[in-house]
Design an enzyme around this catalytic site. Structure first.
Site, short mmCIF file in Angstrom:
data_model
loop_
_atom_site.label_atom_id
_atom_site.label_comp_id
_atom_site.label_asym_id
_atom_site.label_seq_id
_atom_site.Cartn_x
_atom_site.Cartn_y
_atom_site.Cartn_z
CB THR A 72 -5.29 17.57 3.89
OG1 THR A 72 -4.66 16.75 2.89
CG2 THR A 72 -5.89 16.69 4.96
CB SER A 73 -5.61 19.86 -1.27
OG SER A 73 -4.63 20.35 -2.12
NE ARG A 74 -4.37 26.57 -0.50
CZ ARG A 74 -3.44 26.15 0.35
NH1 ARG A 74 -3.68 25.15 1.17
NH2 ARG A 74 -2.25 26.72 0.38
CG ASP A 104 -6.47 20.61 7.78
OD1 ASP A 104 -6.78 20.84 8.97
OD2 ASP A 104 -5.41 21.02 7.26
CB ILE A 126 1.22 16.32 0.02
CG1 ILE A 126 1.99 17.48 0.66
CG2 ILE A 126 0.21 15.72 0.99
CD1 ILE A 126 1.16 18.73 0.92
CD GLU A 159 -9.00 27.50 4.76
OE1 GLU A 159 -9.31 26.31 4.56
OE2 GLU A 159 -7.83 27.88 4.99
CG HIS A 217 -5.39 25.44 6.51
ND1 HIS A 217 -5.87 26.01 5.37
CD2 HIS A 217 -4.19 24.93 6.17
CE1 HIS A 217 -5.00 25.88 4.39
NE2 HIS A 217 -3.95 25.22 4.86
CD GLN A 218 -4.92 20.21 14.05
OE1 GLN A 218 -6.15 20.27 13.98
NE2 GLN A 218 -4.29 19.42 14.88
CB ALA A 219 -2.77 19.14 7.18
CG PHE A 220 0.61 24.07 8.25
CD1 PHE A 220 -0.73 24.34 8.45
CD2 PHE A 220 1.55 24.87 8.88
CE1 PHE A 220 -1.14 25.40 9.26
CE2 PHE A 220 1.16 25.93 9.70
CZ PHE A 220 -0.20 26.20 9.89
P1 NAI Z 1 2.93 19.73 -5.38
O1 NAI Z 1 3.03 20.91 -6.26
O2 NAI Z 1 4.16 18.97 -5.03
O3 NAI Z 1 1.90 18.67 -6.02
C1 NAI Z 1 0.70 19.04 -6.63
C2 NAI Z 1 0.43 18.00 -7.70
O4 NAI Z 1 -0.85 18.29 -8.28
C3 NAI Z 1 1.46 18.00 -8.83
O5 NAI Z 1 1.96 16.69 -9.04
C4 NAI Z 1 0.68 18.50 -10.04
O6 NAI Z 1 1.11 17.92 -11.26
C5 NAI Z 1 -0.74 18.05 -9.67
N1 NAI Z 1 -1.76 18.76 -10.40
C6 NAI Z 1 -1.75 20.02 -10.90
N2 NAI Z 1 -2.91 20.27 -11.54
C7 NAI Z 1 -3.66 19.15 -11.44
C8 NAI Z 1 -4.95 18.77 -11.89
N3 NAI Z 1 -5.70 19.63 -12.62
N4 NAI Z 1 -5.40 17.53 -11.60
C9 NAI Z 1 -4.63 16.66 -10.90
N5 NAI Z 1 -3.40 16.95 -10.44
C10 NAI Z 1 -2.93 18.18 -10.71
O7 NAI Z 1 2.17 20.23 -4.08
P2 NAI Z 1 2.15 19.55 -2.64
O8 NAI Z 1 3.24 20.09 -1.81
O9 NAI Z 1 2.00 18.08 -2.78
O10 NAI Z 1 0.79 20.18 -2.07
C11 NAI Z 1 -0.46 19.81 -2.58
C12 NAI Z 1 -1.50 20.78 -2.07
O11 NAI Z 1 -1.65 20.63 -0.65
C13 NAI Z 1 -1.07 22.26 -2.25
O12 NAI Z 1 -1.49 22.74 -3.48
C14 NAI Z 1 -1.79 22.96 -1.12
O13 NAI Z 1 -3.00 23.46 -1.64
C15 NAI Z 1 -2.09 21.84 -0.10
N6 NAI Z 1 -1.45 22.03 1.18
C16 NAI Z 1 -2.24 22.02 2.31
C17 NAI Z 1 -1.68 22.16 3.57
C18 NAI Z 1 -2.50 22.10 4.83
O14 NAI Z 1 -2.01 22.47 5.90
N7 NAI Z 1 -3.73 21.63 4.79
C19 NAI Z 1 -0.24 22.41 3.70
C20 NAI Z 1 0.51 22.34 2.45
C21 NAI Z 1 -0.10 22.19 1.25
#
Ligand code: NAI
Length: 340
Positions: free
Chosen positions: A233-235, A259, A155, A264, A296-299
């Site tokens: 939009t992560s956690r 988000d 992302i 939540e 939590h709508q981003a997905f």
């Molecule tokens: P991903 O696993 O592809 O990327 C996560 C990145 O964070 C990786 O490059 C990893 O090396 C890096 N990382 C790990 N530990 C770290 C640290 N201490 N400091 C900096 N970077 C670090 O995951 P993706 O698919 O990009 O998703 C990212 C986050 O988005 C997920 O963990 C999830 O929590 C959140 N998410 C939120 C959604 C929503 O609807 N709001 C939907 C999907 C994901």
């Protein structure tokens, strides 16, 4: 296989039932969130299927294992709500949807960013009330601004590309595994403190881990340029919401779009419009004109919902056929992707 699906909304049921992969399974679509109290609903189900706010702590996993559950199917990418040590000890496999539509989340992130810095969320409400005044809606160009991207996985990398190539932003990034492909398009990796000190906007795309918990906190905000805008939009646990409130009050934080929210689980995905909000932190956040909260709508796109159902049912099929779960399997061993 019998699958007990927790936290099911009508849209989940529709997306799963539309998949041919659903046919071989007996899926129990359950509305409650998985918790110790609701775990008995999974009695006799070899798999439970869960979402972001279901509780998969050790006591819950123990209760599930005692009733025969052998597989946790996450309908999401993040797995911070699963006690992986307990799962391993109990012989429960955990599978997730590693990537469904990173574009869905990345595009929503940009939407929040634009809305917040240009006041689109406020203009929407104003004009519906016949107020066409611009006072209070002064924004700033994204072009030429410095945006810090924390986490450049699937992302974060898309967000960085859109900001760099699309808007002409200077992108500073931090990731434990820098992505050379992003460096090749001009993204500069830097330490988090240096990013916090230079960024006009900070957007979070790393997973929630003990290292990243409250990565945005009072100390980070004190380092920042006055008026920093934060997008999450992560956690929810990545941001200390109470520190954000203090910084919003002082003006040090110029805007916050979220988000996700640390508490939540008690709020999101439900219509609480007839209830009294007892969470004073979110209630205070919702009073700021420069705070934009989505639930939590981003997905939530058609593409992502289809992919989540398809991959989850594929994980179930592979488990039932005693095949390896491949990249979907979540283990205690490294699950962090490397870009090299
Ligand atoms: P991903 O696993 O592809 O990327 C996560 C990145 O964070 C990786 O490059 C990893 O090396 C890096 N990382 C790990 N530990 C770290 C640290 N201490 N400091 C900096 N970077 C670090 O995951 P993706 O698919 O990009 O998703 C990212 C986050 O988005 C997920 O963990 C999830 O929590 C959140 N998410 C939120 C959604 C929503 O609807 N709001 C939907 C999907 C994901």
């Amino acid at each position: 296989m019998r699958i007990a699906m927790f936290s099911t909304k009508p849209y989940d049921r529709r997306s799963f039932e539309a998949q041919p992969g659903a046919a071989p399974h007996e899926i129990l679509f359950l509305e409650p969130r998985l918790a110790l109290l609701t775990a008995p609903l999974a009695m006799g189900a070899e798999a439970v299927c869960v979402f972001v706010n279901d509780d998969l702590s050790a006591p819950v996993l123990e209760a599930l294992a005692a009733e025969g559950t052998r597989l946790v199917l996450l309908r999401c990418a993040g797995f911070n709500n699963v006690d992986l040590h307990a799962a391993q000890r109990l012989g429960i496999k955990v599978a997730r949807v590693p990537a469904y539509s990173p574009h869905a989340v990345a595009e929503f992130t940009i939407g929040l960013m634009l809305s917040l810095v240009r006041g689109i969320h406020r203009a929407y409400q104003r004009t519906r009330d016949g107020n066409f005044a611009l006072e209070g809606l002064l924004g700033f160009d994204l072009h030429g601004k410095t945006v810090g991207v924390i986490g450049t996985g699937k992302i974060g990398a898309i967000v960085a590309r859109i900001l760099s190539a699309g808007f002409g932003c200077r992108v500073l990034a931090y990731d434990v595994h820098p992505d050379p492909a992003l460096q090749a398009i001009g993204v500069t990796y830097a330490e988090p403190r240096a990013i916090a000190a230079q960024a006009d906007i900070l957007t979070l795309h790393c997973p929630l881990t003990p290292e990243t918990h409250h990565v945005v906190r009072a100390e980070t905000l004190a380092l920042a340029r006055p008026g920093l805008v934060v997008i999450n939009t992560s956690r929810g646990g990545l941001v200390d919401a109470e520190a954000a409130i203090d910084a919003l009050k002082s003006g040090q934080l110029g805007g916050l779009a979220m988000d996700v929210y640390e508490q939540e689980a008690d709020l999101f995905f439900e219509d609480l419009s007839n209830e009294i909000l007892t969470d004073d932190v979110i209630a205070r956040l919702l009073t700021f004109p420069n705070v934009l909260v989505t639930g939590h709508q981003a997905f939530f796109t058609a593409e992502a919902m289809g992919a989540i159902a398809e991959v989850t049912l594929g994980n179930a099929a592979r488990f039932a056929a005693k095949e390896a779960l491949g990249t979907s399997e979540v283990t205690l061993a490294a699950t962090v992707p490397r870009h090299a």
